[in-house]
Design a protein around this motif. Structure first.
Motif, short mmCIF file in Angstrom:
data_model
loop_
_atom_site.label_atom_id
_atom_site.label_comp_id
_atom_site.label_asym_id
_atom_site.label_seq_id
_atom_site.Cartn_x
_atom_site.Cartn_y
_atom_site.Cartn_z
N UNK A 1 9.58 17.24 -7.39
CA UNK A 1 10.38 18.05 -6.45
C UNK A 1 11.75 17.41 -6.24
N UNK A 2 11.77 16.09 -6.05
CA UNK A 2 13.04 15.38 -5.85
C UNK A 2 13.96 15.56 -7.06
N UNK A 3 13.38 15.43 -8.26
CA UNK A 3 14.18 15.56 -9.48
C UNK A 3 14.78 16.95 -9.54
N UNK A 4 13.97 17.95 -9.26
CA UNK A 4 14.45 19.33 -9.35
C UNK A 4 15.54 19.61 -8.32
N UNK A 5 15.44 18.94 -7.17
CA UNK A 5 16.47 19.15 -6.14
C UNK A 5 17.67 18.24 -6.35
N UNK A 6 17.56 17.31 -7.29
CA UNK A 6 18.66 16.40 -7.56
C UNK A 6 18.85 15.34 -6.50
N UNK A 7 17.78 14.97 -5.80
CA UNK A 7 17.88 13.91 -4.80
C UNK A 7 17.05 12.71 -5.24
N UNK A 8 17.41 11.50 -4.75
CA UNK A 8 16.63 10.33 -5.15
C UNK A 8 15.25 10.32 -4.51
N UNK A 9 14.34 9.58 -5.12
CA UNK A 9 13.03 9.37 -4.51
C UNK A 9 12.90 7.89 -4.19
N UNK A 10 12.54 7.57 -2.95
CA UNK A 10 12.35 6.16 -2.61
C UNK A 10 10.88 5.81 -2.68
N UNK A 11 10.57 4.85 -3.54
CA UNK A 11 9.20 4.37 -3.63
C UNK A 11 8.88 3.63 -2.33
N UNK A 12 7.76 3.93 -1.67
CA UNK A 12 7.42 3.22 -0.43
C UNK A 12 7.44 1.71 -0.67
N UNK A 13 8.03 0.98 0.27
CA UNK A 13 8.12 -0.47 0.10
C UNK A 13 7.41 -1.18 1.24
N UNK A 14 6.27 -0.63 1.63
CA UNK A 14 5.42 -1.28 2.63
C UNK A 14 4.10 -1.58 1.94
N UNK A 15 3.31 -2.51 2.50
CA UNK A 15 2.06 -2.85 1.79
C UNK A 15 1.00 -1.75 1.89
N UNK A 16 0.07 -1.77 0.93
CA UNK A 16 -1.05 -0.82 0.89
C UNK A 16 -1.81 -0.82 2.21
N UNK A 17 -1.86 -1.99 2.89
CA UNK A 17 -2.59 -2.10 4.16
C UNK A 17 -2.16 -1.03 5.16
N UNK A 18 -0.86 -0.68 5.14
CA UNK A 18 -0.36 0.31 6.10
C UNK A 18 -1.12 1.62 5.94
N UNK A 19 -1.35 2.02 4.69
CA UNK A 19 -2.08 3.26 4.45
C UNK A 19 -3.58 3.07 4.66
N UNK A 20 -4.07 1.90 4.28
CA UNK A 20 -5.49 1.60 4.39
C UNK A 20 -5.95 1.67 5.85
N UNK A 21 -5.09 1.13 6.75
CA UNK A 21 -5.43 1.17 8.19
C UNK A 21 -5.53 2.61 8.67
N UNK A 22 -4.53 3.44 8.25
CA UNK A 22 -4.54 4.85 8.67
C UNK A 22 -5.80 5.56 8.18
N UNK A 23 -6.31 5.11 7.03
CA UNK A 23 -7.53 5.72 6.50
C UNK A 23 -8.80 5.15 7.14
N UNK A 24 -8.59 4.21 8.07
CA UNK A 24 -9.71 3.63 8.85
C UNK A 24 -10.76 2.96 7.97
#
Lengths: 264, 443
Positions: free
Chosen positions: A155-178
């Motif tokens: 989607x970003x490519x098609x819109x011509x905007x950059x995509x930022x790869x998340x630069x936080x650790x996996x733990x941040x998502x892991x916690x949200x997933x409980x």
């Protein structure tokens, strides 16, 4: 980031280098969404599933796999020269991935181990990630790539905007997933040092994070030290042998030690 | 057939619609076939070398990355070899779940090959993309089925490509009752589509070409169609314990390809769906037997193009077998105390010992071998993997040598296409055999 915003129905191609082709295959797992995607882009070359060839320039190319011989480097440079936007697709392309493990060995020795006295038949060089050979415009990490992220980047490519790869650790998502922390289960997990963006795919399924998306650029040192202290990681490393711990980190990230050629 | 003065020069660089890079080279001078070869040109990836010095508990994670299409198959062969080396016996529940996973692997891989990779040839188009316009409902059914098979894999092991929860010792996460219901619903929901797809398969036309070869597959002494475990058997009457896989494969190296070649009783042998069918057709699910009849597949079948049809028969077998396993789990329940945390074995859940282990598993493209030797700490000293496509390459070349004279008076483009189709019929997986495919003609 991409200079030219691309026109309607961009010409898209997929190319594979040394890899398992699983990331390409992920595309076929889009199911009927694939038909929607094919409605907005023209896939002009995709050797794994198509015989069609294209001899003009490409708007977007997806490069899968790492670069492991002279022929591959030349081929990649040619593709780059014909492509407006180049996407490094999957860990082998973005980091060198598992193919990078061979860089821990003497190349001559490992070639001989696999092919014996016929080793000279095969040209083998240390593994490189795509951006160690040519300029990369978008990165999609993961072994394999995580489909929701793939769709987001497209989607970003098609819109011509950059995509930022998340630069936080996996733990941040892991916690949200409980999930129960793997350290609480008594095993060393690379989540605290690894880039998020996969929705903590492996820990969700009871396994450890193997670091396939590469390391965060700025790991939270104090928190990491906390983890190391709280869970006796140093003791565990002693039991495992320091070597095995390094090897864990090297499973996906070894190739990035190779000189960045295109920056020379 | 007069081919006396025929000159022909074909070079297909990177055969398409196969997994990996391979070339076909044909060179005919004054009617003499000087060259008719299939070259593997993939960059060598040296997995066996890279495994040395790593923990046996990491082997599954790494070797599943040999191939994205059959990563569940590689995982299962790797786990079997590791457990054999460690002297660990998996529980009955674990073995059943692994059989379910293997069924899913066959479903996912066969549907992709039959309908997206092989069928376009039989329908006269270069890929499935033109079919979106002309056969929209077929493409939709195939993509839906592909996604469903992928989805049930996601539920069982986290994902189909590089499975997460299937590791040495068992599973890190076991399916909950609602997961079982989901998987059953997804599969049952496909029943009508599968029937339709099978009737499409009956319309696929393949060249009439026959060459009897040696057919190699797992065999057993029970009623079960052997996929996860068994002895190595051949149509020439050979039978080996899996530990003696080297006696069956006799690997040799040739400079043409970055893959290794194999042979057994004759110059070459074949592995894959057709070999399994030829050896074990009596053990197929009754519904699969019926489909074989409908599709006019009879054992022994010596036409390698029919491998695609044998895959369609197996598709039905694995579909029914998976549903039976799921219903059995639903009825008898799952013992969640078997859920494990092994990781790279920091917890010492499985004692390590020095040993040598072999895994022999049927994966969609044929019999797959993994072999590891470990020291007393479980560190890999030696590793060896023999991939189905490697075993087939030699057989493909002998097919070429018989097939080419039979079609040599056809136009060059037609010869080229038929040779490519023959390669595709084997459903080669070149990432596996390092990767492969490309036809060269020389005139």
């Amino acid at each position: 980031m991409p200079k030219n915003k691309i026109k309607e129905k961009p010409k898209v191609a997929f190319f594979d280098f040394a890899c398992c082709e699983g990331c390409q295959l992920q595309i076929s797992n889009l199911g009927e969404t694939l038909l929607d995607l094919l409605g907005v882009v023209d896939v002009v070359e995709f050797r794994e599933v198509m015989s069609e060839k294209w001899d003009k320039d490409y708007d977007v190319v997806f490069i899968e796999g790492s670069i492991g011989d002279h022929h591959a480097e030349e081929r990649l440079k040619k593709i780059r020269s014909r492509a407006k936007i180049l996407v490094a697709y999957g860990s082998c392309a973005t980091l060198g991935g598992v193919n990078g493990m061979k860089n821990s060995f003497d190349i001559e020795e490992i070639r001989r181990y696999v092919y014996g006295d016929k080793a000279n038949y095969f040209d083998v060089k240390p593994t490189k990630a795509v951006d160690q050979v040519v300029k990369v415009d978008y990165y999609i990490h993961g072994c394999p790539v995580y489909l929701p992220e793939v769709v987001e980047v497209i989607k970003c490519i098609l819109r011509g905007v950059p995509y930022s790869v998340p630069d936080k650790p996996v733990c941040a998502e892991c916690k949200l997933n409980e999930n129960i922390c793997l350290y609480d289960k008594g095993v060393v997990c690379l989540g605290p040092w690894t880039r998020a963006g996969c929705n903590s795919w492996c820990p969700n399924n009871g396994n450890i994070c193997y670091g396939c998306r590469g390391l965060v650029s700025n790991p939270a040192k104090n928190q990491a030290n906390d983890i190391i202290k709280r869970y006796n990681v140093n003791e565990k490393i002693k039991e495992l042998g320091k070597d095995l711990m390094n090897k864990k980190f090297e499973m996906y990230n070894k190739a990035k030690e190779v000189l960045d050629e295109h920056k020379k | 057939m007069n081919i006396k003065n025929k000159d022909l020069d074909i070079k297909v660089e990177y055969v398409t619609r196969v997994e990996g890079h391979g070339n076909i080279v044909v060179n005919v001078k004054n009617g003499n076939i000087e060259k008719c070869e299939f070259h593997v040109v993939e960059t060598p990836r040296l997995f066996e070398g890279m495994l040395r010095g790593r923990s046996i508990f990491e082997a599954q994670h790494i070797t599943s990355r040999i191939c994205g299409i059959c990563s569940c198959g590689h995982s299962l062969a790797s786990i079997q070899a590791a457990e054999d080396a460690l002297g660990f016996k998996p529980s009955e529940q674990t073995t059943k779940l692994r059989k379910l996973l293997l069924d899913y692997e066959f479903l996912d891989s066969h549907i992709l090959h039959i309908y997206l990779l092989a069928a376009p040839d039989a329908l006269g188009v270069p890929s499935f993309v033109p079919l979106i316009k002309t056969n929209a409902s077929l493409v939709k059914k195939v993509l839906r089925a592909k996604k469903c098979f992928n989805d049930v894999c996601d539920i069982l092991v986290g994902r189909h490509i590089h499975p997460i929860s299937a590791i040495v010792g068992g599973f890190t996460k076991l399916p909950r009752p609602k997961d079982l219901d989901n998987m059953i619903d997804i599969l049952e929901g496909l029943r009508e589509d599968i029937n339709d797809l099978i009737s499409v398969a009956s319309k696929l036309k393949f060249p009439e070409f026959y060459r009897e070869t040696e057919y190699v597959a797992l065999v057993n002494d029970t009623d079960e169609y052997p996929l996860l475990e068994g002895d190595i058997g051949s149509s020439d009457g050979k039978r080996f314990n899996k530990k003696d896989y080297k006696l069956a494969t006799n690997e040799f190296i040739d400079p043409r390809s970055s893959a290794k070649f194999t042979k057994l009783s004759r110059e070459s042998y074949m592995v894959g769906a057709l070999s399994r069918f030829n050896l074990n057709h009596k053990k197929l699910h009754s519904k699969a037997k019926k489909v074989a009849k409908d599709l006019k597949l009879e054992a022994p079948c010596y036409n390698p193009f029919m491998n695609t049809i044998a895959q369609a028969v197996e598709l039905v077998h694995c579909y029914e077998h998976a549903l039976e396993l799921l219903k059995d789990f639903k009825k008898n329940g799952i013992d969640y105390s078997e859920e494990i945390v092994v990781g790279i074995n920091e917890k010492g859940a499985i004692p390590t010992r020095a040993g040598n282990g072999v895994g022999a598993v049927e994966v969609p493209r044929g019999i797959l071998f993994h072999n590891y030797e470990i020291d007393d700490k479980g560190i890999i000293q030696h590793a060896n993997c023999i991939i189905p496509t490697n075993q087939n390459i030699n057989n493909i070349e002998y097919d070429f040598m018989k097939f080419l004279p039979e079609i040599i008076n056809e136009p060059k483009e037609s010869i080229k296409l038929k040779l490519e189709m023959l390669v595709r019929a084997y459903d080669p997986c070149i990432s596996c055999s390092t990767h492969y495919l490309n036809v060269e003609f020389v005139e």
